[in-house]
Design an enzyme around this catalytic site. Structure first.
Site, PDB file in Angstrom:
ATOM      1  N   SER A  83     -75.174 -75.858  15.237  1.00  0.00           N
ATOM      2  CA  SER A  83     -76.499 -75.419  14.808  1.00  0.00           C
ATOM      3  C   SER A  83     -77.527 -75.609  15.912  1.00  0.00           C
ATOM      4  CB  SER A  83     -76.904 -76.232  13.578  1.00  0.00           C
ATOM      5  OG  SER A  83     -78.275 -76.110  13.312  1.00  0.00           O
ATOM      6  N   LYS A 124     -74.427 -82.525  13.205  1.00  0.00           N
ATOM      7  CA  LYS A 124     -73.975 -81.482  14.130  1.00  0.00           C
ATOM      8  C   LYS A 124     -73.894 -82.035  15.557  1.00  0.00           C
ATOM      9  CE  LYS A 124     -73.321 -78.290  11.120  1.00  0.00           C
ATOM     10  NZ  LYS A 124     -71.933 -77.935  10.751  1.00  0.00           N
ATOM     11  N   TYR A 128     -78.797 -83.959   8.711  1.00  0.00           N
ATOM     12  CA  TYR A 128     -77.982 -82.756   8.901  1.00  0.00           C
ATOM     13  C   TYR A 128     -77.846 -82.434  10.383  1.00  0.00           C
ATOM     14  CZ  TYR A 128     -76.884 -77.860   9.522  1.00  0.00           C
ATOM     15  OH  TYR A 128     -76.336 -76.691   9.989  1.00  0.00           O
TER      16      TYR A 128
END
Length: 335
Positions: free
Chosen positions: A125, A154, A150
């Site tokens: 991402s 990644k 989040y």
């Protein structure tokens, strides 16, 4: 043809990638625990491609089930989508995100090492860049401290894969997505979040169709031309095709290092208000929205420099934001 495992293959990006894989002649096996997807997507993939992928309902947090799957299956490459993905939810439930996004990745990589599998594509991402110092963002941009759990999963995921590549003879590509939107032109698959949408476009389409009362625009005081945050919105079919290009690079041993990263976006930033205006135009619908407080974990602006992916993968985003929004609206109306 090669047999490709797609984890999270019934989700939004996963299902579109499965369609592109099957259309390109690959045999596909899907693992998806239906935590943010529906089993009907399997029928719709078959309806589009004329072929039903093999499917296993496995929770990748179960090490034993992951081990059993790899004992039974011959796999030539893996595209790993399965993960929790909402920025806001990750701030509220960080441990859920670390367990679901990191533990499952480790279990898969352990099995790849055990069974001497090499080709791995990671769903990464643009959140790994945080608020970048320069726009557009190139792959050389520094990885900033993550703005959310989040985003951190990644970053950590990429580090784990990179170190596994060095230690375990793995070949991997991390695709750093910008903001995927839209739906397949058949309107048989698209973005169908369970519960309240966390992403902008499903919230836009659900508001337009009357499922949601109004759309909240998070922040009207950003240092941008209209005060709203800027993102790089890419059509999900273009994004799916980037996975095919990355997979073929690995299968043909065309990768230049064991671990490569590519930005996947359009190279153009659009503000939230610009997206709303474009949607109103393509849908001929007036949207009920209001500007509210900024959301924790959000950044001001992010859009990609895609030159590396264009040159090395031979891939380029082709569809416009209007085409993407029109396809998302068509998909919503089909629901």
């Amino acid at each position: 043809m090669s047999r490709i495992l797609v984890t999270g293959g019934l989700g939004f990006i996963g299902s579109h990638t499965v369609v592109e894989l099957q259309s390109s002649g690959y045999n596909v096996v899907i693992i998806d625990n239906l935590s943010n997807s529906k089993i009907e997507v399997l029928d719709n993939i078959e309806s589009i491609t004329g072929k039903r992928p093999d499917y296993y309902n496995i929770d990748l947090k179960s090490k034993e089930k992951v081990q059993h799957f790899f004992q039974q299956q011959k796999i030539d490459g893996i595209i790993h989508f399965a993960a929790s993905k909402a920025v806001g939810e990750s701030v509220e439930q960080p441990l859920k995100y670390y367990e679901n996004n990191i533990t499952t990745l480790v279990y898969i990589l352990q099995e790849m090492k055990k069974h001497q599998l090499t080709n791995f594509i990671f769903s990464s991402s643009c959140t790994v860049y945080g608020q970048a110092d320069e726009l557009p963002i190139t792959e050389k941009a520094p990885i900033k401290p993550a703005e959310s759990p989040y985003g951190n999963t990644k970053q950590i995921g990429e580090e784990i894969i990179k170190e596994s590549c060095i230690a375990d003879n793995l070949a991997a590509i991390a695709l750093r997505y910008f903001n995927p939107i839209g739906a397949h032109n058949s309107a048989k698959i698209g973005e169908l979040p369970l519960g309240v949408p966390q992403n902008l476009i499903p919230y836009v389409t659900q508001t337009a169709v009357g499922i949601r009362k109004e759309l909240s625009v998070f922040g009207g005081d950003y240092p941008t031309q209209d005060g709203t945050a800027i993102r790089d919105y890419i059509h999900v079919v273009d994004l799916a095709k980037a996975h095919i290009a990355a997979l073929e690079r690995l299968l043909k041993n065309n990768n230049k290092t064991e671990f490569e990263v590519f930005n996947v976006g359009t190279g153009k930033g659009s503000s939230v208000l610009e997206v709303i205006q474009a949607f109103e135009k393509v849908s001929n619908t007036k949207l009920n929205y209001k500007i509210v407080e900024r959301r924790e974990g959000d950044i001001t602006a992010a859009y990609a420099d895609t030159n590396l992916a264009n040159e090395e993968l031979g891939w380029k985003a082709e569809k416009t934001i209007e085409e993407a929004l029109a396809s998302a609206w068509k998909w919503q109306m089909e629901q």
